[in-house]
Design an enzyme around this catalytic site. Structure first.
Site, PDB file in Angstrom:
ATOM      1  CE  LYS A 115      -0.315 -91.770 -30.129  1.00  0.00           C
ATOM      2  NZ  LYS A 115      -0.455 -90.855 -28.917  1.00  0.00           N
ATOM      3  N   GLY A 131     -11.009 -93.070 -28.355  1.00  0.00           N
ATOM      4  CA  GLY A 131     -10.747 -91.720 -27.862  1.00  0.00           C
ATOM      5  C   GLY A 131     -11.937 -90.816 -28.082  1.00  0.00           C
ATOM      6  CB  SER A 132     -12.143 -87.139 -28.060  1.00  0.00           C
ATOM      7  OG  SER A 132     -11.325 -86.735 -29.148  1.00  0.00           O
ATOM      8  N   GLY A 189     -11.655 -88.855 -33.290  1.00  0.00           N
ATOM      9  CA  GLY A 189     -12.154 -89.976 -34.080  1.00  0.00           C
ATOM     10  C   GLY A 189     -12.572 -89.553 -35.478  1.00  0.00           C
ATOM     11  CD  GLU A 198     -15.173 -98.249 -26.747  1.00  0.00           C
ATOM     12  OE1 GLU A 198     -14.985 -97.725 -25.627  1.00  0.00           O
ATOM     13  OE2 GLU A 198     -15.094 -99.471 -26.962  1.00  0.00           O
ATOM     14  CB  CYS A 203     -15.906 -94.700 -23.412  1.00  0.00           C
ATOM     15  SG  CYS A 203     -14.307 -94.077 -23.971  1.00  0.00           S
ATOM     16  CD  GLU A 232     -16.739 -89.150 -23.277  1.00  0.00           C
ATOM     17  OE1 GLU A 232     -16.923 -90.367 -23.103  1.00  0.00           O
ATOM     18  OE2 GLU A 232     -15.943 -88.696 -24.123  1.00  0.00           O
TER      19      GLU A 232
END
Length: 509
Positions: free
Chosen positions: A199, A252-253, A257, A274, A308, A406
């Protein structure tokens, strides 16, 4: 013409149209790929991919939902119990080698689609294709080397372990490196004998679809690799929670996550996460300043800071801070920003939402008294696209979002320190723990700090060190599990122990 070839033909038309800057209604593509055939969403719903450099629609693609995810999971499960389940490890490796060749043969198409979707400079997109091919080759070579072991239990027993594929796996990938992130988790999963449902992020579906079509052309059986495009809270959530999915990999974020990890945990599925980072680069007064500046510029501004593991905090020893920042501004001012197809140093941010987030961080920092040494706004003369200049801040309030969250843009903030203890305290002060860097000529100091910094990766006298061989991943809020290297393949295998009681007599006489 095969179904995969037809899909690639449509993607070529989209790439040519997008590179030429054609306007008007974007072409429509069936982007759900199941059993080696492209199809539209069962609901008929679509989404739009937009070129972020020009704000022009690139393609209308399928908005998959729960029913499409179910069809993909059924396909993956069926393939696992069919031809793919009986495929020898060496053959799996051969197919991955063949797919790597296909990626290289289609390099220009894939690079164009990547730049069209996310805006990155074309040369960087070409590098991403080369990196994806290298990832597949590394995992291809490991496919027949995942060996079990014997366990010594004494003369009466034979005990040994075998490595089995984890099963049907879900791969939810981000928009910053769409092709590279797909290859990073799909390569080891396929090498281990798993099947997969991918996805991709809704901002960047095109290279993922091309990847699946090329896998079909390389010889992977139907159902081994499926793609469902759509939104995270629809297709992504349905995929993580599907009972036929045995494991999940998500990049992702942190916020998403947590949701993915909670859903996987409720269903007792292993998950690799991650997540975000707020990565410090620590520069001591005895460092090679040119090398440290190279690391700072590359680390902060590569892919417009949408990495990231980018440098977002510069920790500079007080004695060299002002001089380092002066030279950093000089170098960064020379970077070019523009349309990805013009191959500048920096392309745009991926979306208006991402631009709004970065602008918000900058605005709050300025309101709280931060000093912008460079940048902070849209490049001069640019009216279209989601662009922002390379930006360097000093005097940043440690409590503002720019210092603590971030940002995911070409923005770096500087902080001074005096001595190792203060540098370590600042580096470890946030809940993130993805990557960190240390620049010093004192190797003892470097190794002392490397062991005490709370991060999954620490680079010494460089940045972005390593490749497909080196495992990566985070600690604390930056996630758990490791990808790349042999550790990455182990995400997709499970160990079975087999014990035999050997009878204590001989037959016959």
């Amino acid at each position: 013409m095969s179904a995969a070839a037809e899909t690639l033909s449509v993607l070529k038309d989209i790439a040519e149209r997008g590179k030429a800057g054609a306007s008007g209604r974007a072409p429509e593509i069936a982007s759900i790929f199941i059993d080696s055939e492209a199809r539209h969403a069962l609901s008929g719903a679509t989404l739009v991919s937009t070129n972020p450099s020009r704000e022009i629609p690139a393609a209308n693609f399928s908005r998959g939902g729960r029913e499409d995810v179910h069809a993909a999971a059924v396909s993956a499960r069926r393939a696992l119990g069919g031809e793919w389940g009986g495929t020898a490890p060496q053959r799996r490796g051969e197919l991955l080698y063949a797919l790597a060749d296909k990626l290289e043969e289609s390099s220009e198409l894939l690079a164009t689609l990547e730049t069209l979707d996310v805006g990155k400079p074309l040369s960087q997109s070409r590098g991403d294709v080369a990196g994806a091919a290298a990832t597949l080759r590394y995992n291809a070579g490991a496919a027949d080397k995942m060996e079990g072991s014997s366990v010594p239990l004494g003369a009466e027993y034979l005990d040994f372990t075998e490595h089995e594929p984890l099963g049907a796996t879900a791969h939810i990938t981000p928009w910053n490196f769409p092709l590279g992130m797909a290859a990073r988790s799909l390569g080891p999963a396929l090498a281990a004998g798993c099947t997969a449902v991918l996805k991709p992020a809704e901002q960047s579906p095109l290279t993922s679809l091309a990847f699946a079509a090329l896998a079909s052309e390389a010889g992977f059986p139907p159902g081994v690799l499926n793609v469902v495009t759509g939104l995270g809270d629809e297709a992504g959530a349905a995929l993580v929670g599907h009972p036929m999915i045995d494991g999940v990999t998500f990049t992702g974020s942190v916020a998403t996550g947590r949701i993915v990890g909670a859903s996987a945990g409720r269903n007792l599925k292993p998950v690799v996460l991650e997540l975000g980072g707020k990565n410090p680069l620590i520069v001591f007064a005895d460092a090679d300043m040119d090398r440290a500046l190279d690391a700072a510029v590359e680390g902060a501004f590569d892919n417009s800071g949408q990495v990231c593991s980018s440098v977002s905090r510069l920790l500079l020893e007080n004695g060299v801070k002002d001089e380092f920042l002066r030279k950093l501004v000089e170098r960064s001012r020379e970077l070019t920003v523009g349309d990805g197809f013009e191959d500048p140093d920096l392309g745009p941010l991926v979306s208006p939402e991402q631009l709004e987030k970065v602008d918000g961080h900058i605005a709050q920092a300025l309101e709280s008294g931060a000093r912008a040494l460079l940048g902070g706004g849209r490049p001069a003369g640019v009216s279209k696209g989601y662009f922002i200049e390379p930006t360097v801040f000093d005097n940043v309030d440690v409590n503002c979002r720019l210092a603590r969250e971030e940002t995911f843009g070409p923005v770096v903030s500087a902080f001074g320190f005096s001595g190792e203890a203060e540098a370590l305290a600042i580096a470890n002060s946030l809940p993130y723990g993805l990557a960190a860097g240390i620049h010093t000529s004192d190797i003892d100091r470097a190794l002392r700090l490397a062991r005490r910094i709370e991060a999954g990766t620490v680079w010494i006298n460089g940045w972005f060190i390593g490749g497909v061989q080196a495992p990566t991943g985070g600690v604390k809020d930056s996630g758990y599990g490791r990808e790349r290297g042999i550790a990455g393949i182990r995400n997709y295998i499970r160990i079975k122990n087999i014990g035999v009681h050997i009878a204590d007599h001989c037959a016959g006489g």
